[in-house]
Design a protein around this motif. Structure first.
Motif, PDB file in Angstrom:
ATOM      1  N   VAL A  46       0.877  -1.165   0.000  1.00 27.01           N
ATOM      2  CA  VAL A  46       0.000   0.000   0.000  1.00 27.01           C
ATOM      3  C   VAL A  46       0.917   1.219   0.000  1.00 27.01           C
ATOM      4  CG1 VAL A  46      -1.707   1.303   1.328  1.00 27.01           C
ATOM      5  CG2 VAL A  46      -1.843  -1.207   1.217  1.00 27.01           C
ATOM      6  N   ARG A  47       0.590   2.232  -0.827  1.00 26.77           N
ATOM      7  CA  ARG A  47       1.382   3.448  -0.886  1.00 26.77           C
ATOM      8  C   ARG A  47       0.508   4.644  -0.540  1.00 26.77           C
ATOM      9  NH1 ARG A  47       2.972   0.509  -5.620  1.00 26.77           N
ATOM     10  NH2 ARG A  47       0.784   0.007  -5.436  1.00 26.77           N
ATOM     11  N   LEU A  48       0.980   5.468   0.370  1.00 24.04           N
ATOM     12  CA  LEU A  48       0.354   6.746   0.656  1.00 24.04           C
ATOM     13  C   LEU A  48       1.267   7.784   0.025  1.00 24.04           C
ATOM     14  CD1 LEU A  48      -1.131   8.017   3.999  1.00 24.04           C
ATOM     15  CD2 LEU A  48       0.213   9.494   2.529  1.00 24.04           C
ATOM     16  N   VAL A  77       2.737  -0.146   4.723  1.00 21.59           N
ATOM     17  CA  VAL A  77       2.389   1.033   3.932  1.00 21.59           C
ATOM     18  C   VAL A  77       3.664   1.818   3.694  1.00 21.59           C
ATOM     19  CG1 VAL A  77       1.088   3.199   3.846  1.00 21.59           C
ATOM     20  CG2 VAL A  77       0.066   1.174   4.906  1.00 21.59           C
ATOM     21  N   VAL A  79       5.209   5.292   2.586  1.00 16.27           N
ATOM     22  CA  VAL A  79       4.793   6.686   2.491  1.00 16.27           C
ATOM     23  C   VAL A  79       5.801   7.437   1.637  1.00 16.27           C
ATOM     24  CG1 VAL A  79       4.201   8.782   3.745  1.00 16.27           C
ATOM     25  CG2 VAL A  79       3.679   6.544   4.751  1.00 16.27           C
ATOM     26  N   VAL A 133      -3.880   7.400  -2.032  1.00 16.26           N
ATOM     27  CA  VAL A 133      -3.564   6.106  -1.438  1.00 16.26           C
ATOM     28  C   VAL A 133      -3.808   5.072  -2.524  1.00 16.26           C
ATOM     29  CG1 VAL A 133      -4.109   4.404   0.337  1.00 16.26           C
ATOM     30  CG2 VAL A 133      -4.133   6.848   0.912  1.00 16.26           C
ATOM     31  N   ASP A 135      -3.599   0.967  -3.350  1.00 10.85           N
ATOM     32  CA  ASP A 135      -3.539  -0.326  -2.659  1.00 10.85           C
ATOM     33  C   ASP A 135      -2.508  -1.254  -3.300  1.00 10.85           C
ATOM     34  OD1 ASP A 135      -4.766  -1.548  -4.893  1.00 10.85           O
ATOM     35  OD2 ASP A 135      -6.693  -1.813  -3.886  1.00 10.85           O
ATOM     36  N   ALA A 162      -5.287   4.509   4.161  1.00 12.74           N
ATOM     37  CA  ALA A 162      -4.082   3.681   4.091  1.00 12.74           C
ATOM     38  C   ALA A 162      -4.199   2.472   5.027  1.00 12.74           C
ATOM     39  CB  ALA A 162      -2.846   4.507   4.426  1.00 12.74           C
TER      40      ALA A 162
END
Length: 166
Positions: A46-48, A77, A79, A133, A135, A162
């Motif tokens: 997951v990327r924020l 996650v 970031v 965000v 996924d 996120a």
């Protein structure tokens, strides 16, 4: 396209607006050592993505520090903070600010990210404040284009998105 202002003056965003449910466009930006970084480099996570005009301004500084703090509590996650600051300036700022949990990246070279996500401000050659965000299957699950660039984004909603993304 999102209607955005900078210091209450309308600005033109270049590129295509990205919406929830869209496949996240891959992009190429630069790390502080000038190596290329792509969204696809972190596939499966997951990327924020926190987008700021310049890390060297008040709200951008606060936004990057806030997500640096939040990143320590986010599981699986990654970031990313993206601005058009030069990589050298980003590296210096990160060292001075103690940024360790966020990867700060530069879109200065070609505005590849800015154009693909519709956040490049034509009049200023800056990026418009926004949060995305993405996924683990590269689908956009949260997108916020902050209407006034000098205002803060909705931190809580982005962190919640996120945390809930798979």
């Amino acid at each position: 396209m999102a209607e955005v202002t900078f210091k209450e003056n309308p600005v033109t965003l270049v590129g295509n607006e990205v919406s929830v449910g869209d496949k996240a466009p891959d992009f190429t930006v630069l790390a502080n050592d000038l190596s290329e970084v792509k969204l696809s480099d972190s596939k499966g996570k997951v990327r924020l993505i926190s987008v700021v005009p310049s890390v060297d301004t008040g709200v951008c500084d606060q936004q990057t520090r806030k997500f640096n703090e939040e990143a320590a509590n986010l599981n699986n996650v990654e970031v990313l903070t993206i601005s058009v600051d030069l990589p050298f300036a980003q590296k210096r700022w990160c060292a001075a600010a103690g940024i360790e949990n966020v990867q700060v990246l530069s879109d200065h070279r070609g505005l590849d990210f800015g154009k693909k996500y519709g956040v490049a401000i034509e009049e200023l050659r800056l990026l418009s404040r926004s949060i995305f965000v993405v996924d683990s299957s590269d689908t956009v699950v949260y997108a916020e284009y902050v209407p006034e660039v000098t205002n803060h984004p909705n931190y809580e909603a982005a962190v919640e998105a996120a945390n809930n993304a798979k």
